[in-house]
Design an enzyme around this catalytic site. Structure first.
Site, PDB file in Angstrom:
ATOM      1  N   SER A  92       0.854  -1.190   0.000  1.00  0.00           N
ATOM      2  CA  SER A  92       0.000   0.000   0.000  1.00  0.00           C
ATOM      3  C   SER A  92       0.883   1.231   0.000  1.00  0.00           C
ATOM      4  O   SER A  92       2.003   1.204   0.539  1.00  0.00           O
ATOM      5  CB  SER A  92      -0.906   0.023   1.240  1.00  0.00           C
ATOM      6  OG  SER A  92      -1.552   1.273   1.367  1.00  0.00           O
ATOM      7  N   TYR A 106      -1.774  -1.052  10.248  1.00  0.00           N
ATOM      8  CA  TYR A 106      -1.870  -1.199   8.792  1.00  0.00           C
ATOM      9  C   TYR A 106      -0.653  -0.581   8.110  1.00  0.00           C
ATOM     10  O   TYR A 106       0.015  -1.225   7.298  1.00  0.00           O
ATOM     11  CB  TYR A 106      -3.153  -0.553   8.283  1.00  0.00           C
ATOM     12  CG  TYR A 106      -3.346  -0.684   6.782  1.00  0.00           C
ATOM     13  CD1 TYR A 106      -3.824  -1.866   6.234  1.00  0.00           C
ATOM     14  CD2 TYR A 106      -3.041   0.368   5.921  1.00  0.00           C
ATOM     15  CE1 TYR A 106      -3.996  -2.003   4.871  1.00  0.00           C
ATOM     16  CE2 TYR A 106      -3.209   0.247   4.556  1.00  0.00           C
ATOM     17  CZ  TYR A 106      -3.684  -0.934   4.036  1.00  0.00           C
ATOM     18  OH  TYR A 106      -3.850  -1.069   2.677  1.00  0.00           O
TER      19      TYR A 106
END
Length: 256
Positions: free
Chosen positions: A149, A163
């Site tokens: 990401s 995350y």
């Protein structure tokens, strides 16, 4: 140089985790259109089966439901795949989770769940499938693609601590695994998506115009953008891309 062959996945077999929806589904559909036989895995069997049925209109797509968040789930998925295939050309480690909470309230459960699935699972699933990947790496290279990401590259405005940390770790893990597996004819690389409409990115899904305003290209990602990046890395065209992370985000990471 045959350009059609350069990007072809004809006669290759792929496994895409988290393949029932979002980015995983985009990649699975792209692989099918490029000629691959695709297995998709997801924790929810009904959703996984439904997506496989829909994608089978394009090419051979098989549902293999599994919970890859656990070692037992990984072993079960590998055993099921081994019953159907002797080798595996492409593995896409896409299954992931996110958690957001204020710094002072962030729970250990929100750390462990996310870190385990986003960082530990790609390592141990790849480890378990390495014999099948090596079996495929004869006439062409086998490929492992981690889905990271841009939140592992630059800091987002949200408090998604585990995350962001897990995706940053996955980007570095990609480099370390690539160094180990390249001599074994297994190429490891990664994709760092930006805003794509998905259950993981509800902002891009539900507020596309508002999200697009923060993207230098002024739009959110489309399925073709993700499919194209994954096909490039999975095909002969991406054979010399070793340990790198391809950022697919319309410039978002650099404009925050």
């Amino acid at each position: 140089m045959n350009i059609d062959q350069l990007f072809s996945l004809r006669d290759r077999t792929a496994l895409v985790t988290g393949g029932s929806r979002g980015i995983g589904r985009m990649i699975a559909e792209g692989f099918l259109r490029a000629g691959a036989r695709v297995y998709i895995s997801a924790r929810k069997a009904e959703a996984c089966d439904a997506t496989a049925r829909e994608l089978s209109a394009i090419g051979p797509c098989v549902s293999l439901p599994a919970d890859v968040a656990t070692r037992a789930g990984i072993q079960a998925l590998v055993a099921t795949l081994q019953q159907r295939e002797k080798s595996l050309d492409i593995l896409v480690n896409n299954a992931g989770a996110a958690w957001g909470a204020p710094y002072d309230e962030f729970p250990e459960s929100g750390w462990d769940k996310v870190a385990d699935l986003n960082l530990k699972t790609p390592f141990f699933l790849t480890q378990a499938l390495t014999p099948m990947l090596e079996a495929a790496a004869t006439e062409h290279l086998a490929k492992v693609i981690h889905i990271a990401s841009i939140d592992g590259i630059s800091v987002n405005p949200w408090e998604t601590y585990s995350y962001a940390a897990s995706k940053a770790g996955l980007i570095h893990l990609t480099k370390r695994m690539a160094m180990t597996l390249a001599p074994r004819r297994i190429i490891v690389s990664a994709i760092a998506p930006g805003p794509f409409a998905s259950d993981m990115n509800k902002s891009a899904r539900d507020h596309a115009e508002e999200t697009a305003a923060r993207v230098p290209l002024r739009r959110i990602g489309q399925p073709e953008d993700m499919a194209g990046a994954a096909i490039f890395l999975a095909s002969r065209a991406g054979d010399y891309v070793v340990g790198s992370t391809l950022v697919v985000d319309g410039g978002t990471a650099w404009g925050r």
